[in-house]
Design an enzyme around this catalytic site. Sequence first.
Site, short mmCIF file in Angstrom:
data_model
loop_
_atom_site.label_atom_id
_atom_site.label_comp_id
_atom_site.label_asym_id
_atom_site.label_seq_id
_atom_site.Cartn_x
_atom_site.Cartn_y
_atom_site.Cartn_z
N SER D 14 1.38 -0.82 -0.12
CA SER D 14 0.13 -0.03 -0.13
C SER D 14 0.57 1.56 0.03
O SER D 14 0.12 2.86 -0.18
CB SER D 14 -1.28 -0.24 1.43
N GLY D 15 2.56 0.87 0.31
CA GLY D 15 3.13 2.49 0.43
C GLY D 15 3.14 2.79 -1.52
O GLY D 15 3.54 1.84 -2.03
N TYR D 16 3.87 3.97 -1.58
CA TYR D 16 4.62 4.22 -2.95
C TYR D 16 5.37 3.77 -3.50
O TYR D 16 5.35 2.81 -4.85
CB TYR D 16 4.98 5.67 -2.10
N CYS D 151 17.59 6.18 -1.46
CA CYS D 151 16.99 7.21 -3.37
C CYS D 151 17.94 8.11 -3.25
O CYS D 151 19.01 8.13 -3.93
CB CYS D 151 15.61 7.65 -2.87
N ASN D 317 13.02 9.08 -7.73
CA ASN D 317 13.12 8.13 -6.51
C ASN D 317 12.49 7.31 -6.61
O ASN D 317 12.47 6.06 -5.15
CB ASN D 317 12.66 9.09 -5.11
#
Lengths: 350, 350, 350, 350
Positions: D14-16, D151, D317
């Site tokens: 569910s995170g990016y 990143c 990123n």
Amino acid sequence: MSTQKIRVSVVGGSGYGGGELVRLLLNHPNVELVQVTSESNAGKFVHSIHPNLRKRTDLKFVTISALQPVDLLYLALPHGSAVGRIDKFASLAPRIIDLSSDFRLHDPALYPQWYEHEHEAKEWLSKFVYGIPELHRDQLKEANYSAGAGCLATATILGLMPLFKHGLVDPSMVIVEGKIGSSAAGYKSSAGSHHPERSGSMRSFQPTMHRHTGEIEQELNFGVKPTVHFSATSVEAVRGILATCHVFLKEDLQEKDIWKVYRQEYNNEPFIRIVKTKEGIYRYPEPKVLSGSNFCDIGFERDTRSNRLVVMSAIDNLMKGTSGNAVQAMNVMYGWEETLALEFVGLHPV
Amino acid sequence: MSTQKIRVSVVGGSGYGGGELVRLLLNHPNVELVQVTSESNAGKFVHSIHPNLRKRTDLKFVTISALQPVDLLYLALPHGSAVGRIDKFASLAPRIIDLSSDFRLHDPALYPQWYEHEHEAKEWLSKFVYGIPELHRDQLKEANYSAGAGCLATATILGLMPLFKHGLVDPSMVIVEGKIGSSAAGYKSSAGSHHPERSGSMRSFQPTMHRHTGEIEQELNFGVKPTVHFSATSVEAVRGILATCHVFLKEDLQEKDIWKVYRQEYNNEPFIRIVKTKEGIYRYPEPKVLSGSNFCDIGFERDTRSNRLVVMSAIDNLMKGTSGNAVQAMNVMYGWEETLALEFVGLHPV
Amino acid sequence: MSTQKIRVSVVGGSGYGGGELVRLLLNHPNVELVQVTSESNAGKFVHSIHPNLRKRTDLKFVTISALQPVDLLYLALPHGSAVGRIDKFASLAPRIIDLSSDFRLHDPALYPQWYEHEHEAKEWLSKFVYGIPELHRDQLKEANYSAGAGCLATATILGLMPLFKHGLVDPSMVIVEGKIGSSAAGYKSSAGSHHPERSGSMRSFQPTMHRHTGEIEQELNFGVKPTVHFSATSVEAVRGILATCHVFLKEDLQEKDIWKVYRQEYNNEPFIRIVKTKEGIYRYPEPKVLSGSNFCDIGFERDTRSNRLVVMSAIDNLMKGTSGNAVQAMNVMYGWEETLALEFVGLHPV
Amino acid sequence: MSTQKIRVSVVGGSGYGGGELVRLLLNHPNVELVQVTSESNAGKFVHSIHPNLRKRTDLKFVTISALQPVDLLYLALPHGSAVGRIDKFASLAPRIIDLSSDFRLHDPALYPQWYEHEHEAKEWLSKFVYGIPELHRDQLKEANYSAGAGCLATATILGLMPLFKHGLVDPSMVIVEGKIGSSAAGYKSSAGSHHPERSGSMRSFQPTMHRHTGEIEQELNFGVKPTVHFSATSVEAVRGILATCHVFLKEDLQEKDIWKVYRQEYNNEPFIRIVKTKEGIYRYPEPKVLSGSNFCDIGFERDTRSNRLVVMSAIDNLMKGTSGNAVQAMNVMYGWEETLALEFVGLHPV
């Protein structure tokens, strides 16, 4: 899938529509991209203008005069620049897809009304199929010439078509508010596109008389000519269109009735999504998550106080609004899988 | 100018409306800002929440329970938070200006319709003057209680008032598309206000049933109750509202006739500007150049194809849309120069 | 406060620095704004270019040839445009404040190095005081001519001055990364300022050899000429500069020692704020809350792993970075309250 | 190309970073995406959180407890969440790629320094290959476990590696300024990520002690441990990193000498582009045109006044900085074409 690639060239490749075509065509399994023209950048690498293409292609721009015969020619010239040379372009390729407004309207009388001049090649108008596959797929399959639809027109037409086709709304009262990003105004800088002036703006650039109104009324005419009140507002974005359409239901339909009609028309469409959820952040169509994708997301909400229905339709103006749609049209014309080279789904977040 | 300052406190000073009030009142020559409340930030410097006030004030937040009697109390609480304590607040100050929706609607029956609950202090509704000075200046001069108008409502009402007052448009068909920045949703973060999700969005957050519709219909009722079809869309901006209003002229008026009506109503208004020029970048109202100012810029364009008139109205939602307007109302209530503390004209570029 | 106003004109009023001067001067209690020039817009209303000034002034642009004698002349011309006409301008006013780079550097030999040409009026260089009041207040009080500082230079110099003045850091190793909004590049549109290209960018527009380096090294020279390694990067913003400066402490100072030095230099400065808090969102200087204000916010953080000190300095490039600073310099030159016409504290949120 | 697909699941979808992995893996010809976990969203459609995936997948989130054995497990959990369960995860899949910081540093002593706690599974550290293929391709080919790089670290390391590998710069004086968009802070909203506060900001969120410093120093250690002075600044963007690196040449090298070294290291790398042109808008690396692509664009400029070299390095990123790089690492581990599922070149304009 065909094993032999068709040869394709892009006329007008330094603009945003042309650049997007190049990006898509370079990735198309059935296409060999032969030439890309730009009068002002001839001799330069295509990636010198479109930096996303660095290390992806070593093509250089050529002039129009250097064009070779190909199977399909994309015309991505400024409005009014293709019509005068259409015979010449037609001599170079049996098939043409034009992104400009030059061949969108079937009725020559509409050109003076919306474009302030007589059409210069009226005999060509009937040869061009209005290039939205969701409306004219069968015609496109037989067509040699396709006219790319206007970006704001595409969002509006796809958003409203099922309602008009099924005769559910009053055709005499349609209000559309199109919100749009800066790339739609083209790649040439101007005082109004200067970043300090354009950034963060909500600018009513065309409250009335937007040229896309003509094609919207043409395409939503299912026996009755509609009257569309269109206004266009620039907002802070580079890509993206959100058309908010206010229409009035003839009968007291429930949202589930409307769902049914949209499903009937669009359930099998690979690039149309009905977006209408009760929770979450993205409950309705939103263009930002469509950047780079060919989707048109459509949602609606019934006003419980009246017979108003608000239809929202979102696209990336350079994809489904221009170049992605034109690649889809090509896929249809050649009988290929319609999603070829258009698989990118967009980013989240973005 | 009065030589003795009035004493003023702000209830609910950690929010955006409250912070803006503090900024303005600190600069008001006739006001001594006494206290600013915040339950969650009591004891902290006001500038710890509003960084623009660093080196400008050393006030600290206090709790509501610590409020002292003053001449005027501003209530900048969340909607529904003032109504239950209005008697208590009234015991602390003879004059109150409430920024919330709690006392905007005159008809108690409208609260269940728009706010899903009975009004808890109906006897107070008639005491509050709807706080747009351009419409209710004379009443405000006599008033002790003023209800701040909704931000989207203010833009819409000021944009359309002359047309309705003069009976020029069909009251049964009004479509308003309000575009709005993120600060209007308040200072509390949520999933939808998370920057990666909210940035660059064109989000249909309220296609129908926006609560401000109630007050718009109330204020544009000049003998005939209008029907307003309102939709609200979030766009990329922190401050700013652009209301695009589509109305239909009863008679075939020219733009110069419409100019005349707007001039008649607004020429002497210090905060209303008619913006309608043939050239330049800012031909119509645009909220970005209004940030921090109390102006409402209004423009219009007659559709030459029909009887539609598009009216565009722009404000800073936290200034003319909330706190600037509330300071203007105070100036009126006290008989002061109406522009006191509201002289900032906005920035260009911005 | 003087009771008689001085007469002031602005040369070059269609640009962003000039427009900001006009905005500020119109609000200055001791100033009568007499004329504003623009060769290309002569005859037009000033508000036709600067829309924030609508209903605030009916001044029209005039040409330079129409300039009348005044008490003070502001020159807001492009770099290189003032130097050749400085005698003419001096004949029109006993006092001049020039916003350009034409008279910033004291050593004529630096002009060929940083501006690629010989200085055309070397005899004037010594007459101009470098116009940052925090560094040269006493000189400005006696001066007739002041040279406005560069915007990136101002942020850097104010951020680092206390450390250099007190000899705390190694002058041979200074690295500064300036981040800057689009308005700093001026009001003329270009391919690079076109919104679709400039929006959302992080663009290294001057990794080395930025011209402001010359004035930074001049102003931070407290006996030892420093070597400043400067790089400038455009980021998404219209207004705003954040200079991030990396310097190296000669001795093992604690943050409280550094606090002491900054307090000593800046505690009585009306426009300098030390911003360094342990909690909250705005723990360090941030330019966005400075838009329209004349503040320079400065913060610092000691690297616990080494002797590095990171100094952050934020301004609005058009205010403390250009026009606000120039009004402050005027206030100093005339012995007025230094904050006159510069009271606006900035907005939150914004 | 293998004919049999491997089975892959994503833990923390569910995170990016996890959402981006899902997007890429759905399009990977050699991968069957089996499960995606989210404790808080279990049972919901993946596209309810990642709206770009509507009509693309009907997968629903499951809990970690429901995970089935697969060929490869991607861990996209918050930092510190993988290490305690690594044995359990390893029992489910012979190969693991972890996106967090839990296994990036080889030296266990560095965890207390940078992450304020002892490493809980020190025996695992040596099993994980630091996952930047351009540096560790050969190791990755043999590896079962890979640790995704940070990143900001990725941009910095790729930008500087050739200079350090060839011993061209002083390892004791490296200053890096990382500019970064909002998505890097994760998908959870906070006061600082609230749009009105985060929009348009230039925020020094980590002037010193950024955790990625540890891995940068680890990876640029070619015999000599470097000292990297790192600072990170948030700017207005959702995706994108620009690392501006200031290093000092040991010898007086010309730019063509430096070109040679970069070419030698990167000419055959499919995802590294040297960007350094004399004209055009995009003369140096710029992250906005990289959104959605896996490129790392690198440029440099020699300061003619000193021995400083400024190296600029740009990535998305979430792609080369996280998930794209992790897919590339998988392609290397399985011996596949390294660009599989990573063909998207980014958009222009955007």
